[in-house]
Design an enzyme around this catalytic site. Structure first.
Site, PDB file in Angstrom:
ATOM      1  N   ARG A  44      21.231   5.826  38.785  1.00  0.00           N
ATOM      2  CA  ARG A  44      21.664   5.529  37.420  1.00  0.00           C
ATOM      3  C   ARG A  44      23.190   5.471  37.400  1.00  0.00           C
ATOM      4  O   ARG A  44      23.846   5.788  38.389  1.00  0.00           O
ATOM      5  CB  ARG A  44      21.090   6.486  36.371  1.00  0.00           C
ATOM      6  N   GLY A  45      23.732   5.045  36.233  1.00  0.00           N
ATOM      7  CA  GLY A  45      25.176   4.818  36.155  1.00  0.00           C
ATOM      8  C   GLY A  45      25.421   3.334  36.396  1.00  0.00           C
ATOM      9  O   GLY A  45      24.868   2.757  37.339  1.00  0.00           O
ATOM     10  N   ALA A  46      26.239   2.722  35.534  1.00  0.00           N
ATOM     11  CA  ALA A  46      26.370   1.260  35.528  1.00  0.00           C
ATOM     12  C   ALA A  46      26.727   0.656  36.902  1.00  0.00           C
ATOM     13  O   ALA A  46      26.007  -0.221  37.404  1.00  0.00           O
ATOM     14  CB  ALA A  46      27.374   0.849  34.452  1.00  0.00           C
ATOM     15  N   GLN A 191      22.734  14.483  32.085  1.00  0.00           N
ATOM     16  CA  GLN A 191      23.578  14.023  33.196  1.00  0.00           C
ATOM     17  C   GLN A 191      24.807  14.912  33.347  1.00  0.00           C
ATOM     18  O   GLN A 191      25.353  15.060  34.444  1.00  0.00           O
ATOM     19  CB  GLN A 191      24.036  12.575  32.969  1.00  0.00           C
ATOM     20  N   ASP A 232      29.242   1.427  29.870  1.00  0.00           N
ATOM     21  CA  ASP A 232      28.141   0.592  30.379  1.00  0.00           C
ATOM     22  C   ASP A 232      28.344  -0.876  30.069  1.00  0.00           C
ATOM     23  O   ASP A 232      27.876  -1.750  30.795  1.00  0.00           O
ATOM     24  CB  ASP A 232      26.806   1.071  29.806  1.00  0.00           C
TER      25      ASP A 232
HETATM   26  O1  MRU Z   1      21.676   6.365  31.518  1.00  0.00           O
HETATM   27  P1  MRU Z   1      22.723   6.476  32.578  1.00  0.00           P
HETATM   28  O2  MRU Z   1      22.759   7.810  33.231  1.00  0.00           O
HETATM   29  O3  MRU Z   1      22.632   5.333  33.564  1.00  0.00           O
HETATM   30  O4  MRU Z   1      24.072   6.308  31.788  1.00  0.00           O
HETATM   31  C1  MRU Z   1      25.284   6.375  32.478  1.00  0.00           C
HETATM   32  C2  MRU Z   1      26.477   6.267  31.599  1.00  0.00           C
HETATM   33  O5  MRU Z   1      26.378   6.110  30.398  1.00  0.00           O
HETATM   34  C3  MRU Z   1      27.811   6.265  32.277  1.00  0.00           C
HETATM   35  O6  MRU Z   1      28.776   6.850  31.457  1.00  0.00           O
HETATM   36  C4  MRU Z   1      28.225   4.818  32.569  1.00  0.00           C
HETATM   37  O7  MRU Z   1      27.193   4.127  33.217  1.00  0.00           O
HETATM   38  C5  MRU Z   1      29.457   4.735  33.390  1.00  0.00           C
HETATM   39  S1  MRU Z   1      29.184   5.290  35.040  1.00  0.00           S
HETATM   40  C6  MRU Z   1      30.605   5.036  35.916  1.00  0.00           C
END
Ligand code: MRU
Length: 340
Positions: A44-46, A191, A232
């Protein structure tokens, strides 16, 4: 810390649903297994889901048995469609898939997998470099002794390495600054408590965990010098989609005159969208709120609303921290200049 590992014929992912209690690696041998891992938030994470999807397309190309380019190309596009639909909010996913398809366009079947592998490796390597660069720019904003509040996990676990918001903190620490981090636990998926706290503790960066509802009082008590979050998807006017709760933090930061920074690579900018109202906000299953692991917290049948992200209006953002430097308002012309 590394959460993504390409073996040449499979993608190994550190299972983020199991952290911090267990360190378990999941091996994906097909693009479909990567799609499932993205959906289930094993990765997960963009930026991390963008890189994972890029490698998934390599697996799709390697699996193509036909010698006909047309057949392989159709299979590749079908795989990209499946991957694109796994999570709708983070633009890095669609961005990486588009970049991969461009790299493979018009190639003979025999050359496709190798060329896509090179492109996926480049995306992964660039991600770490970009994070290090934006970390250097962002570190200027962190005073010695600075107390930084962050939300969700925008660290090495959310990227190919180093992190965006946590990359800024890492860079400040590497410059010899004393930094103290406050990590919101980030309900409902946690998270902040499960990942950010874990990641920073591994690096010996001082971190204090708070619940999301404590952020306002922490600010009112004079405990926060700046807020840094990841993103994101960022619209052309600077509206920011990020983990649910980010908007609340931005409003609180404004009320307490605390700078609110968004750290993100340029691949997170979506200049096709005029404002954040056009961003699709993923809604996730009720169980994330009604349960923790398998422990029920709410009565059976409770009605639940679970948007995974929110949109912070650009007026609440002090600046963006990118690999091209710090971007201050007005954001639209500044973003447009970056892509000229
Ligand atoms: O649902 P997730 O855990 O994928 O969400 C992640 C986030 O919102 C992060 O802040 C975002 O992706 C930036 S990660 C460098």
């Amino acid at each position: 810390m590394k959460a993504i590992d390409w073996t040449g014929h499979s993608l190994r992912l550190l299972d983020q649903t199991k952290l911090p209690e267990e360190i378990v690696w999941v091996e994906c041998r097909t693009y479909d297994e990567v799609a499932t891992a993205i959906r289930q938030m094993i990765v997960r994470g963009a930026p991390a889901i963008g890189a994972a999807a890029a490698y998934a397309l390599v697996l799709a190309a390697q699996a193509c048995t036909s010698k006909e380019a047309e057949v392989c190309w159709q299979e590749l596009q079908a795989a990209a469609d499946v991957l694109r639909a796994t999570r709708p909010t983070a633009v890095n996913l669609a961005w990486a898939l588009q970049r991969m398809l461009r790299a493979g366009e018009g190639l003979a079947a025999a050359a496709l997998a190798e060329c896509l592998e090179t492109e996926a490796n480049t995306i992964a390597e660039e991600d770490v470099k970009i994070n290090r660069t934006l970390g250097q720019f962002g570190a200027e904003l962190v005073p010695d002794g600075g107390r930084v509040l962050t939300h969700c996990n925008a660290g090495a676990l959310a990227t190919v390495g180093y992190g965006t918001a946590l990359g800024v903190i890492r860079a400040a620490v590497e410059q010899g600054k004393r930094v103290e981090v406050f990590a919101d636990e980030t309900r409902p998926y946690l998270q902040g408590s499960r990942l950010t706290t874990f990641e920073l503790m591994q690096d010996n960066i001082p971190v204090t965990l708070i619940t999301d509802s404590m952020a306002g009082w922490l600010m009112a008590s004079g405990g926060v010098d700046l807020v840094i979050v990841g993103a994101d998807r960022v619209a052309r006017n600077g509206d920011v989609a990020n983990k649910i709760g980010t908007y609340t933090l931005a409003v609180l930061a404004k009320e307490h005159q605390i700078p609110f920074y968004v750290a993100c690579p340029l691949s997170t900018l979506d200049l096709t969208l005029a404002t954040g109202q056009e961003i699709i906000i993923e809604e996730r299953e009720a169980k994330e709120i009604t349960h923790i692991r398998d422990i029920r917290l709410a009565p059976a049948g409770a009605r639940v609303w679970n948007p995974a992200f929110d949109v912070t209006p650009h007026q609440l953002v002090t600046a963006f921290i990118t690999e091209k430097g710090l971007i201050y308002p007005p954001f639209t012309p500044a973003f447009e200049r970056l892509f000229q």
